[in-house]
Design an enzyme around this catalytic site. Structure first.
Site, PDB file in Angstrom:
ATOM      1  N   ARG A 128      12.108  -1.710  10.838  1.00  0.00           N
ATOM      2  CA  ARG A 128      11.090  -1.258  11.781  1.00  0.00           C
ATOM      3  C   ARG A 128      10.965  -2.255  12.933  1.00  0.00           C
ATOM      4  O   ARG A 128      11.001  -3.460  12.707  1.00  0.00           O
ATOM      5  CB  ARG A 128       9.739  -1.123  11.067  1.00  0.00           C
ATOM      6  CG  ARG A 128       9.555   0.231  10.436  1.00  0.00           C
ATOM      7  CD  ARG A 128       8.353   0.288   9.553  1.00  0.00           C
ATOM      8  NE  ARG A 128       7.121  -0.202  10.165  1.00  0.00           N
ATOM      9  CZ  ARG A 128       5.924  -0.147   9.590  1.00  0.00           C
ATOM     10  NH1 ARG A 128       5.807   0.390   8.381  1.00  0.00           N
ATOM     11  NH2 ARG A 128       4.862  -0.614  10.179  1.00  0.00           N
ATOM     12  N   LYS A 137       0.832  -1.209   0.000  1.00  0.00           N
ATOM     13  CA  LYS A 137       0.000   0.000   0.000  1.00  0.00           C
ATOM     14  C   LYS A 137       0.868   1.262   0.000  1.00  0.00           C
ATOM     15  O   LYS A 137       0.629   2.187  -0.764  1.00  0.00           O
ATOM     16  CB  LYS A 137      -0.922   0.031   1.234  1.00  0.00           C
ATOM     17  CG  LYS A 137      -1.821  -1.186   1.375  1.00  0.00           C
ATOM     18  CD  LYS A 137      -2.766  -1.046   2.546  1.00  0.00           C
ATOM     19  CE  LYS A 137      -2.102  -0.971   3.912  1.00  0.00           C
ATOM     20  NZ  LYS A 137      -1.380  -2.203   4.323  1.00  0.00           N
ATOM     21  N   ARG A 168      -8.837   1.202   9.559  1.00  0.00           N
ATOM     22  CA  ARG A 168      -8.376  -0.160   9.835  1.00  0.00           C
ATOM     23  C   ARG A 168      -9.389  -0.947  10.656  1.00  0.00           C
ATOM     24  O   ARG A 168      -9.130  -2.098  10.981  1.00  0.00           O
ATOM     25  CB  ARG A 168      -7.063  -0.099  10.614  1.00  0.00           C
ATOM     26  CG  ARG A 168      -5.843  -0.556   9.814  1.00  0.00           C
ATOM     27  CD  ARG A 168      -4.635  -0.276  10.689  1.00  0.00           C
ATOM     28  NE  ARG A 168      -3.467  -1.005  10.354  1.00  0.00           N
ATOM     29  CZ  ARG A 168      -2.400  -0.488   9.744  1.00  0.00           C
ATOM     30  NH1 ARG A 168      -2.402   0.736   9.323  1.00  0.00           N
ATOM     31  NH2 ARG A 168      -1.324  -1.229   9.552  1.00  0.00           N
ATOM     32  N   ARG A 187       0.510  -8.563  13.891  1.00  0.00           N
ATOM     33  CA  ARG A 187      -0.096  -7.590  12.959  1.00  0.00           C
ATOM     34  C   ARG A 187      -0.988  -8.292  11.943  1.00  0.00           C
ATOM     35  O   ARG A 187      -2.033  -7.777  11.562  1.00  0.00           O
ATOM     36  CB  ARG A 187       1.009  -6.792  12.261  1.00  0.00           C
ATOM     37  CG  ARG A 187       1.696  -5.836  13.233  1.00  0.00           C
ATOM     38  CD  ARG A 187       3.006  -5.335  12.694  1.00  0.00           C
ATOM     39  NE  ARG A 187       2.843  -4.466  11.548  1.00  0.00           N
ATOM     40  CZ  ARG A 187       3.735  -4.337  10.578  1.00  0.00           C
ATOM     41  NH1 ARG A 187       4.854  -5.028  10.599  1.00  0.00           N
ATOM     42  NH2 ARG A 187       3.521  -3.518   9.585  1.00  0.00           N
ATOM     43  N   ARG A 210      11.985  -5.796   4.695  1.00  0.00           N
ATOM     44  CA  ARG A 210      11.762  -4.349   4.520  1.00  0.00           C
ATOM     45  C   ARG A 210      12.770  -3.541   5.333  1.00  0.00           C
ATOM     46  O   ARG A 210      13.076  -3.876   6.467  1.00  0.00           O
ATOM     47  CB  ARG A 210      10.344  -4.000   4.966  1.00  0.00           C
ATOM     48  CG  ARG A 210      10.031  -2.519   4.856  1.00  0.00           C
ATOM     49  CD  ARG A 210       8.568  -2.253   4.815  1.00  0.00           C
ATOM     50  NE  ARG A 210       7.915  -2.498   6.094  1.00  0.00           N
ATOM     51  CZ  ARG A 210       6.611  -2.315   6.279  1.00  0.00           C
ATOM     52  NH1 ARG A 210       5.853  -1.910   5.280  1.00  0.00           N
ATOM     53  NH2 ARG A 210       6.072  -2.540   7.453  1.00  0.00           N
TER      54      ARG A 210
HETATM   55  P1  AMP Z   1       1.645   0.685   9.301  1.00  0.00           P
HETATM   56  O1  AMP Z   1       2.823   1.557   9.057  1.00  0.00           O
HETATM   57  O2  AMP Z   1       0.464   1.060   8.458  1.00  0.00           O
HETATM   58  O3  AMP Z   1       1.977  -0.784   9.221  1.00  0.00           O
HETATM   59  O4  AMP Z   1       1.195   0.958  10.812  1.00  0.00           O
HETATM   60  C1  AMP Z   1       2.083   0.729  11.889  1.00  0.00           C
HETATM   61  C2  AMP Z   1       1.320   0.662  13.195  1.00  0.00           C
HETATM   62  O5  AMP Z   1       0.660   1.898  13.454  1.00  0.00           O
HETATM   63  C3  AMP Z   1       0.192  -0.376  13.227  1.00  0.00           C
HETATM   64  O6  AMP Z   1       0.659  -1.670  13.504  1.00  0.00           O
HETATM   65  C4  AMP Z   1      -0.668   0.189  14.370  1.00  0.00           C
HETATM   66  O7  AMP Z   1      -0.089  -0.041  15.628  1.00  0.00           O
HETATM   67  C5  AMP Z   1      -0.583   1.688  14.087  1.00  0.00           C
HETATM   68  N1  AMP Z   1      -1.656   2.119  13.155  1.00  0.00           N
HETATM   69  C6  AMP Z   1      -1.502   2.534  11.865  1.00  0.00           C
HETATM   70  N2  AMP Z   1      -2.679   2.848  11.309  1.00  0.00           N
HETATM   71  C7  AMP Z   1      -3.617   2.612  12.261  1.00  0.00           C
HETATM   72  C8  AMP Z   1      -5.021   2.709  12.290  1.00  0.00           C
HETATM   73  N3  AMP Z   1      -5.727   3.114  11.215  1.00  0.00           N
HETATM   74  N4  AMP Z   1      -5.661   2.365  13.431  1.00  0.00           N
HETATM   75  C9  AMP Z   1      -4.974   1.961  14.527  1.00  0.00           C
HETATM   76  N5  AMP Z   1      -3.646   1.832  14.560  1.00  0.00           N
HETATM   77  C10 AMP Z   1      -2.957   2.153  13.443  1.00  0.00           C
END
Ligand code: AMP
Length: 218
Positions: free
Chosen positions: A162, A13, A90, A173, A129
């Site tokens: 990360r 994404k 989400r 996740r 990554r």
């Molecule tokens: P991402 O970079 O999109 O993988 O997001 C990293 C982390 O941020 C996720 O594992 C969640 O802990 C938090 N996070 C990101 N987007 C959301 C969301 N829409 N709702 C809740 N937590 C989020």
């Protein structure tokens, strides 16, 4: 054009939102990036989110909604041509609140794009990554390596893994995705705005499919 990008972590994404947003002059709003920025800057939101993110769980809806609404409002004030929401919503609760917010702001979603990627592929992508410590640009040790191993092309800094890309956290996740986020596919299908992209292929072929979906949409 206002888009939502759906899909499991590691589906691509972020990578494709970055490219499509440049082509279509949209603003890429990645919830995870905005949260990580808050963590780095030590804001109140960042402090509340830090340990939740490190565990791979979801930050509470109310916090993420307020954060994203502030971002969208500021884009609207700047007269932008649209946005790509990456990693937001989400949960069904977030999606419902987003709908209400957009209606209040007299805006709407053009499409929700589901990045359809298999579990084996996303695990491989997440574990390889690497990210730039300066601007969060994404690399992959095999699929998208930097020019010099382990070093960011733009800033010359060592690339980072990360914290939440560790094997145990990846498992959490993915479980969270299946339980809380996957139901959004049906949510947007019922609204008639769901589009699918087969996301197991390499980045250029996925990008081509994505461009085809939106070639005539502004
Ligand atoms: P991402 O970079 O999109 O993988 O997001 C990293 C982390 O941020 C996720 O594992 C969640 O802990 C938090 N996070 C990101 N987007 C959301 C969301 N829409 N709702 C809740 N937590 C989020």
């Amino acid at each position: 054009m206002n888009l939502v990008f759906l899909g499991p972590p590691g589906a691509g994404k972020g990578t494709h939102a970055e490219i499509l947003s440049k082509e279509k002059r949209l603003v890429h709003l990645a919830a995870g990036d905005i949260l990580r920025r808050n963590v780095k800057e030590g804001t109140e939101l960042g402090n509340q989110a830090k340990s939740i993110m490190a565990r791979g769980e979801l930050v509470p809806d109310a916090l993420v909604n307020d954060m994203m609404f502030a971002e969208i409002r500021s884009l609207k004030a700047k007269g932008s041509e649209g946005f790509i929401l990456d990693g937001y919503p989400r949960t069904i609760g977030q999606a419902e609140e987003l709908d209400r917010f957009l209606t209040r702001e007299k805006m709407s979603l053009t499409a929700a794009v589901n990045f359809d990627a298999s579990e084996a592929v996303v695990i491989e992508r997440l574990s390889g990554r690497r990210i730039c410590a300066v601007d969060g640009k994404i690399y992959h040790v095999r699929n998208m390596p930097p020019k010099t191993e382990g070093i960011c092309d733009c800033h010359g800094q060592p690339l980072l893994t990360r914290k939440d890309d560790q094997p145990e956290t990846i498992k959490t996740r993915l479980a969270v995705y299946h339980e809380s986020t996957k139901p959004l596919i049906d949510f947007y299908f019922r609204k008639g705005i769901l589009r699918h992209v087969a996301a197991d292929g390499d980045a250029p072929s996925v990008q081509k499919m994505l461009e085809k979906l939106f070639e005539n949409t502004r």
